[in-house]
Each structure stands twice: as structure tokens, then as C-alpha cells.
Design an enzyme around this catalytic site. Structure first.
Site, short mmCIF file in Angstrom:
data_model
loop_
_atom_site.label_atom_id
_atom_site.label_comp_id
_atom_site.label_asym_id
_atom_site.label_seq_id
_atom_site.Cartn_x
_atom_site.Cartn_y
_atom_site.Cartn_z
N LYS A 96 -3.59 5.33 -2.35
CA LYS A 96 -4.31 6.09 -1.32
C LYS A 96 -5.43 6.93 -1.93
O LYS A 96 -5.58 8.12 -1.62
CB LYS A 96 -3.35 6.95 -0.50
CG LYS A 96 -2.29 6.12 0.23
CD LYS A 96 -1.36 6.98 1.04
CE LYS A 96 -0.30 6.16 1.75
NZ LYS A 96 0.70 5.57 0.83
N ARG A 97 -6.22 6.33 -2.78
CA ARG A 97 -7.32 7.03 -3.42
C ARG A 97 -8.51 7.14 -2.45
O ARG A 97 -8.57 6.48 -1.43
CB ARG A 97 -7.75 6.29 -4.69
CG ARG A 97 -6.67 6.24 -5.78
CD ARG A 97 -6.23 7.63 -6.22
NE ARG A 97 -5.53 7.62 -7.49
CZ ARG A 97 -4.22 7.80 -7.64
NH1 ARG A 97 -3.47 7.99 -6.59
NH2 ARG A 97 -3.67 7.80 -8.84
#
Length: 270
Positions: A96-97
Site C-alpha cells: 500500500k505504498r
């Protein structure tokens, strides 16, 4: 891995199951804590028992980062083990960058080059220049958070702006980004009723669908509204499979849970 190769694996295995490798040392069988690397020992046993039943594995990187260097080493060993022994399996770094361009480039390099994942989950909040660095990698996939399964999704994702929900703006805008053909999307199984509208916007994209099982999502509803002519779905189950037992039979118990889902998928695929 290309989406065509992924589709071929789905057809071959009669499965579109993704297994989440979210390792919590407080939940794994206690005897594994005596191992030199308990996290990898757990993952290896789960992979050995389930690889023929799934087409993807998804380690959530937070469960590795929480243990510092040892956790990151365990993640590296896990992805290497999958790539070396089961290269046909699609791998997802659930990280979830999402950050400005140069930082995103380094995140992409970390997961696509150093760890050799096939894909990574990315948050779209910062827009095009935070996502396109991931999309630049050939035969790698960026899985964009579109409509998530958590309760807080209603805080922003379903708000109406200019007559349309925010998540629909995200979907439509993302299609204009460079190399958008490398995009996949996260859509929570607990939001199955939204899938018909989502398919109107992205009819051909793969959807990663968490929330079946422990979070209460329904497989049949997801498939009814979300499946396309290439299947186009990766149904993720994490806790419901890997923590089916905390005894010596944990891997066999995980395989039974995975097989039950695979058999349901086989019926749907017919």
C-alpha cells in the site's frame, strides 16, 4: 508475469484463489517459535501445502516490517522460495505504498527488482506522479486501492463529488495514466454490490478482492457482479486459511480450507 499467463493458470488450476501470508507470531503454532526463522518456516509449510490450489500469494509487508530486519529477511526468503519453486504463481506485495515520484520509483525498485514481486498494492491519494513510477516496469502490475473492504472506506471513497463517487473518479482518472494497462484494482468483497458499476468503468482489468471469509464477503456475489470473460478476479483469503489451526496439523488444515474455496471456484468456473 503477464495477465494472459495469469489467466492460463486460473484455467489450469480451476482456481482464482490468492492466499494472504500475513504472519503473526502470536498466532502461529508454538512449536515453530523454536525454528531459526519461524516466519519463513510457517510460510514454507503453508506454501508446500497449498500451492496447487491457488494462483497467487500476497504477503502483507506490515507483518514482516513489524519484526525489523528478521522480518524483512523472512519476506525475502519467502518470495525467493515461491519464485524458485513455483514460478507460475503470481506474487503480490501488499505494501500500500504511495508517495511523490522519486520515492515511488525507489519503492517500485525495492519490490519489483530487489524482491522480484509480480505486483504491489499502491494508494492513489497523491495522484498520477505517485503511481506512474510503478507502472513503468514491464510485465509488472500495480494494484490500485479503489474501493476497500474496511468500514472507513465510507469516509472518503464513496463521497459524492460532481455527482459521482470518489472511487469512480479514481477508476476513470487512472485509465488516463501512462502504462495504465499494467493496472489492477483492489475492491473489497464486502462491497460486492458496487462491482457492477465498477465493471462498467474497468471491464477488462483484474480485481484483487479481499474480504471473503473472515471479513464476511460472499464469493458467489463477488463472482456474479465482478467476473468478466477472463475471470478477472483474484479472491484473497488470509486468516481464514493460514490460521485454520494452530496445532501441528496447521498446514494440512490450511490446505483443507484452501481446497474448499478452490472447489467452490471450480463450480463457478463451469
Amino acid at each position: 508475469m503477464t495477465t494472459q499467463q495469469l489467466t492460463q493458470q486460473i484455467q489450469k488450476k480451476k482456481s482464482f484463489l490468492c492466499i494472504g501470508l500475513d504472519v503473526d507470531l502470536n498466532k502461529i503454532p508454538q512449536h515453530l517459535l523454536q525454528e531459526e526463522d519461524p516466519i519463513f518456516a510457517f510460510n514454507k509449510a503453508i506454501i508446500d501445502a497449498t500451492h496447487h490450489l491457488c494462483v497467487a500469494y500476497k504477503p502483507n509487508t506490515a507483518f514482516y516490517e513489524a519484526y525489523g530486519l528478521k522480518g524483512w529477511k523472512a519476506l525475502e526468503k519467502t518470495i525467493n522460495y515461491i519464485n524458485q519453486n513455483h514460478p507460475e504463481i503470481f506474487t503480490i506485495a501488499d505494501a500500500k505504498r504511495g508517495d511523490i515520484g522519486n520515492t515511488s520509483s525507489m519503492y517500485a525498485k525495492a519490490f519489483f527488482e530487489d524482491l522480484a514481486f509480480d505486483s504491489v498494492t499502491v494508494a492513489p491519494y497523491m495522484g498520477k506522479d505517485s503511481v506512474e513510477p510503478f507502472l513503468a516496469f514491464e510485465n509488472k502490475h500495480t494494484i490500485l486501492l479503489a474501493l476497500t473492504s474496511n468500514q472507513g472506506a465510507f469516509d472518503f471513497q464513496t463521497k459524492i463529488i460532481d455527482g459521482k463517487e470518489v472511487y469512480k473518479h479514481v477508476l476513470e482518472t487512472s485509465k488516463t495514466w501512462q502504462n495504465s494497462e499494467n493496472l489492477m484494482y483492489v475492491v473489497g468483497a464486502t462491497k460486492a454490490e458496487f462491482l457492477a458499476d465498477i465493471r462498467q468503468i474497468i471491464p477488462n482489468s483484474f480485481l484483487l478482492v479481499p474480504g471473503v471469509g473472515a471479513q464476511g464477503g460472499n464469493l458467489q456475489d463477488v463472482c456474479k457482479y465482478g467476473m468478466n470473460d477472463r475471470v478477472g478476479l483474484l479472491i484473497n483469503s488470509s486468516r481464514g486459511i493460514i490460521y485454520a489451526s494452530n496445532q501441528d496439523d496447521f498446514a494440512q488444515a490450511a490446505a483443507k480450507k484452501a481446497e474448499a474455496l478452490q472447489q467452490d471456484m471450480e463450480v463457478i468456473l463451469k
